[in-house]
Design an enzyme around this catalytic site. Structure first.
Site, PDB file in Angstrom:
ATOM      1  N   ARG A  51      -0.049   8.910  -9.075  1.00  0.00           N
ATOM      2  CA  ARG A  51      -0.582   7.960  -8.108  1.00  0.00           C
ATOM      3  C   ARG A  51      -0.625   8.685  -6.762  1.00  0.00           C
ATOM      4  O   ARG A  51      -0.111   9.798  -6.627  1.00  0.00           O
ATOM      5  CB  ARG A  51       0.179   6.632  -8.075  1.00  0.00           C
ATOM      6  CG  ARG A  51       1.635   6.632  -8.376  1.00  0.00           C
ATOM      7  CD  ARG A  51       2.495   7.352  -7.369  1.00  0.00           C
ATOM      8  NE  ARG A  51       2.195   6.913  -6.015  1.00  0.00           N
ATOM      9  CZ  ARG A  51       2.391   7.592  -4.928  1.00  0.00           C
ATOM     10  NH1 ARG A  51       2.881   8.836  -4.989  1.00  0.00           N
ATOM     11  NH2 ARG A  51       2.101   7.139  -3.735  1.00  0.00           N
ATOM     12  N   GLY A  52      -1.242   8.014  -5.778  1.00  0.00           N
ATOM     13  CA  GLY A  52      -1.483   8.678  -4.503  1.00  0.00           C
ATOM     14  C   GLY A  52      -2.900   9.232  -4.551  1.00  0.00           C
ATOM     15  O   GLY A  52      -3.266   9.928  -5.524  1.00  0.00           O
ATOM     16  N   ALA A  53      -3.696   8.895  -3.518  1.00  0.00           N
ATOM     17  CA  ALA A  53      -5.137   9.157  -3.589  1.00  0.00           C
ATOM     18  C   ALA A  53      -5.510  10.606  -3.949  1.00  0.00           C
ATOM     19  O   ALA A  53      -6.273  10.824  -4.911  1.00  0.00           O
ATOM     20  CB  ALA A  53      -5.787   8.724  -2.270  1.00  0.00           C
ATOM     21  N   ARG A  94      -8.937   3.188 -11.625  1.00  0.00           N
ATOM     22  CA  ARG A  94      -8.422   2.453 -10.449  1.00  0.00           C
ATOM     23  C   ARG A  94      -9.567   2.346  -9.440  1.00  0.00           C
ATOM     24  O   ARG A  94     -10.326   3.298  -9.269  1.00  0.00           O
ATOM     25  CB  ARG A  94      -7.223   3.182  -9.812  1.00  0.00           C
ATOM     26  CG  ARG A  94      -5.985   3.205 -10.699  1.00  0.00           C
ATOM     27  CD  ARG A  94      -4.752   3.669  -9.926  1.00  0.00           C
ATOM     28  NE  ARG A  94      -4.223   2.637  -9.068  1.00  0.00           N
ATOM     29  CZ  ARG A  94      -3.226   2.829  -8.184  1.00  0.00           C
ATOM     30  NH1 ARG A  94      -2.678   4.029  -8.066  1.00  0.00           N
ATOM     31  NH2 ARG A  94      -2.785   1.847  -7.425  1.00  0.00           N
ATOM     32  N   GLN A 199       7.355   2.656  -4.402  1.00  0.00           N
ATOM     33  CA  GLN A 199       7.067   4.082  -4.179  1.00  0.00           C
ATOM     34  C   GLN A 199       7.946   4.660  -3.060  1.00  0.00           C
ATOM     35  O   GLN A 199       8.269   5.841  -3.074  1.00  0.00           O
ATOM     36  CB  GLN A 199       5.594   4.280  -3.811  1.00  0.00           C
ATOM     37  CG  GLN A 199       4.611   4.040  -4.941  1.00  0.00           C
ATOM     38  CD  GLN A 199       4.096   2.619  -4.959  1.00  0.00           C
ATOM     39  OE1 GLN A 199       4.771   1.700  -4.507  1.00  0.00           O
ATOM     40  NE2 GLN A 199       2.905   2.408  -5.497  1.00  0.00           N
ATOM     41  N   ASP A 240      -5.909   5.307   1.298  1.00  0.00           N
ATOM     42  CA  ASP A 240      -6.634   5.375   0.019  1.00  0.00           C
ATOM     43  C   ASP A 240      -8.140   5.384   0.216  1.00  0.00           C
ATOM     44  O   ASP A 240      -8.886   5.907  -0.613  1.00  0.00           O
ATOM     45  CB  ASP A 240      -6.218   4.216  -0.885  1.00  0.00           C
ATOM     46  CG  ASP A 240      -4.812   4.460  -1.387  1.00  0.00           C
ATOM     47  OD1 ASP A 240      -3.858   4.115  -0.677  1.00  0.00           O
ATOM     48  OD2 ASP A 240      -4.679   5.073  -2.469  1.00  0.00           O
ATOM     49  N   LYS A 251      -1.478   1.284   0.932  1.00  0.00           N
ATOM     50  CA  LYS A 251      -0.551   0.473   0.143  1.00  0.00           C
ATOM     51  C   LYS A 251      -0.250  -0.865   0.802  1.00  0.00           C
ATOM     52  O   LYS A 251      -0.057  -0.935   2.014  1.00  0.00           O
ATOM     53  CB  LYS A 251       0.750   1.283  -0.048  1.00  0.00           C
ATOM     54  CG  LYS A 251       1.841   0.627  -0.850  1.00  0.00           C
ATOM     55  CD  LYS A 251       1.408   0.073  -2.169  1.00  0.00           C
ATOM     56  CE  LYS A 251       0.724   1.083  -3.062  1.00  0.00           C
ATOM     57  NZ  LYS A 251       0.022   0.444  -4.222  1.00  0.00           N
TER      58      LYS A 251
HETATM   59  O1  MRU Z   1      -0.695   2.669  -5.690  1.00  0.00           O
HETATM   60  P1  MRU Z   1      -0.454   4.053  -5.159  1.00  0.00           P
HETATM   61  O2  MRU Z   1       0.968   4.484  -5.302  1.00  0.00           O
HETATM   62  O3  MRU Z   1      -1.438   5.038  -5.755  1.00  0.00           O
HETATM   63  O4  MRU Z   1      -0.766   3.940  -3.629  1.00  0.00           O
HETATM   64  C1  MRU Z   1      -0.622   5.113  -2.851  1.00  0.00           C
HETATM   65  C2  MRU Z   1      -0.844   4.922  -1.399  1.00  0.00           C
HETATM   66  O5  MRU Z   1      -1.159   3.850  -0.938  1.00  0.00           O
HETATM   67  C3  MRU Z   1      -0.712   6.159  -0.548  1.00  0.00           C
HETATM   68  O6  MRU Z   1      -0.268   5.830   0.724  1.00  0.00           O
HETATM   69  C4  MRU Z   1      -2.078   6.850  -0.408  1.00  0.00           C
HETATM   70  O7  MRU Z   1      -2.688   7.017  -1.665  1.00  0.00           O
HETATM   71  C5  MRU Z   1      -1.969   8.163   0.265  1.00  0.00           C
HETATM   72  S1  MRU Z   1      -1.215   9.415  -0.750  1.00  0.00           S
HETATM   73  C6  MRU Z   1      -1.278  10.859   0.149  1.00  0.00           C
END
Ligand code: MRU
Length: 348
Positions: A51-53, A94, A199, A240, A251
């Site tokens: 996870r994480g963009a 997603r 997270q 994201d 998030k």
């Molecule tokens: O649902 P997630 O854990 O994928 O959400 C992640 C976030 O919101 C992060 O802040 C975002 O992707 C930036 S990661 C460098």
């Protein structure tokens, strides 16, 4: 044994498979999965094993390259047709992080004009590896810019996990903390736990603690009190998807923190690579917000905490209006003020 986690690579191409850190198992277990099919890749993304963009984008790119390596037909037309289908299949994992679509479409562009399937296979993998290498450089550069916003002893709040494991390396919002550490600039980080998937508690606290960075964990509802009593100097988060006017999806809980920053008159920063910008949409109202399984809210560690049958609203992201964002830190520099003009300039 403690690990220097910003050296841990959460996703890697290895011997024709994808080696993936299972982020659902952290912090208790550090397990690397071997993804062998495109179905494994889609499942890993939708179930938040990755996870994480930026990390989602890199994994999806490797997923499409993996499919390419395993493609057995010889017809170029068939290959290109199925490639588009597989792109759409991975794109459905997603909806919010634009890096997913950006990475998949980069792979599609990389095979424009190919004359054989084998050329296609090679180019897909080369492009996926390039995305990963570039992301590391980009995150380092975001960190170099962002660290200039902080001074020794600052107390900074961050939300979710925008760290090394959410990217190729270093992270986005967390990158300046690693660079400050390298330069012996002491920063005190407050990580909010980030309900419902935690997270902040599971990943950011683990990552920063292992890297020897001073980190204190709070629950989400402690933010206002913590800002007031611990003299928080700034809030920094990842993103994201960022619309052309600077409105930022991140998030769930980010918007509330931006409002708090305004109330307490402290800066609210967003750190993100250019691959997170979506200039095709003019404002955040157009960003699709993922809604996830209600059990993320009604259960904790598989244990029911809410009455059976209760209605649940579980958006995974919210949109922070650009007027609450003090500055956006990208690999090309720090942008503030008129986002419409400045983002367009920097992205060109
Ligand atoms: O649902 P997630 O854990 O994928 O959400 C992640 C976030 O919101 C992060 O802040 C975002 O992707 C930036 S990661 C460098």
């Amino acid at each position: 044994m403690s690990i220097d986690t910003h050296q841990v690579s959460s996703v890697n191409w290895e011997n024709g498979t994808i080696k993936l850190l299972d982020q659902q198992k952290l912090p208790h277990e550090t397990i690397f999965l071997t993804l062998q099919t495109i179905e494994d890749v889609r499942d890993a993304i939708s179930s938040l094993k990755v996870r994480g963009a930026p990390a989602i984008g890199i994994t999806a790119a490797f997923g499409l390259a993996l499919w390419g390596q395993q493609y057995e037909g010889e017809s170029l037309e068939g290959f290109l047709h199925e490639l588009q289908e597989k792109r759409n299949y991975l794109a459905s994992s997603r909806p919010t992080a634009v890096n997913l679509f950006w990475a998949l479409d980069r792979l599609l562009s990389s095979v424009e004009g190919i004359t054989s399937v084998s050329e296609g296979r090679t180019l897909l993998l080369e492009e996926a590896l390039k995305i990963q290498i570039e992301d590391e450089e980009v995150c380092r550069s975001i960190g170099e810019h962002a660290v200039t916003l902080f001074t020794s002893g600052d107390r900074i709040l961050t939300h979710c996990n925008a760290g090394g494991i959410a990217t190729a390396k270093y992270g986005t919002a967390v990158a300046p903390f690693y660079i400050a550490k390298e330069r012996d600039i002491p920063l005190h980080i407050y990580a909010s736990e980030t309900r419902p998937v935690l997270q902040g508690a599971r990943l950011t606290a683990w990552e920063l603690q292992n890297a020897g960075i001073d980190v204190t964990l709070i629950t989400d509802n402690m933010a206002a009190h913590t800002i007031a009593t611990k003299n928080i100097n700034a809030i920094i988060v990842g993103a994201d998807r960022i619309a052309a006017n600077g409105d930022t999806a991140n998030k769930i809980g980010t918007y509330g923190l931006a409002l708090l920053a305004r109330a307490f008159d402290i800066p609210f920063y967003v750190a993100a690579p250019l691959s997170t910008f979506d200039l095709s949409i003019s404002s955040g109202t157009e960003i699709p917000i993922e809604e996830r399984d209600p059990r993320e809210v009604t259960e904790l560690n598989g244990q029911r905490i809410a009455p059976e049958g209760v209605k649940v609203f579980n958006p995974a992201f919210d949109v922070t209006p650009h007027e609450l964002i003090t500055a956006i830190i990208t690999e090309k520099g720090i942008v503030s003020g008129n986002y419409v003009e400045k983002l367009a300039e920097i992205i060109e």
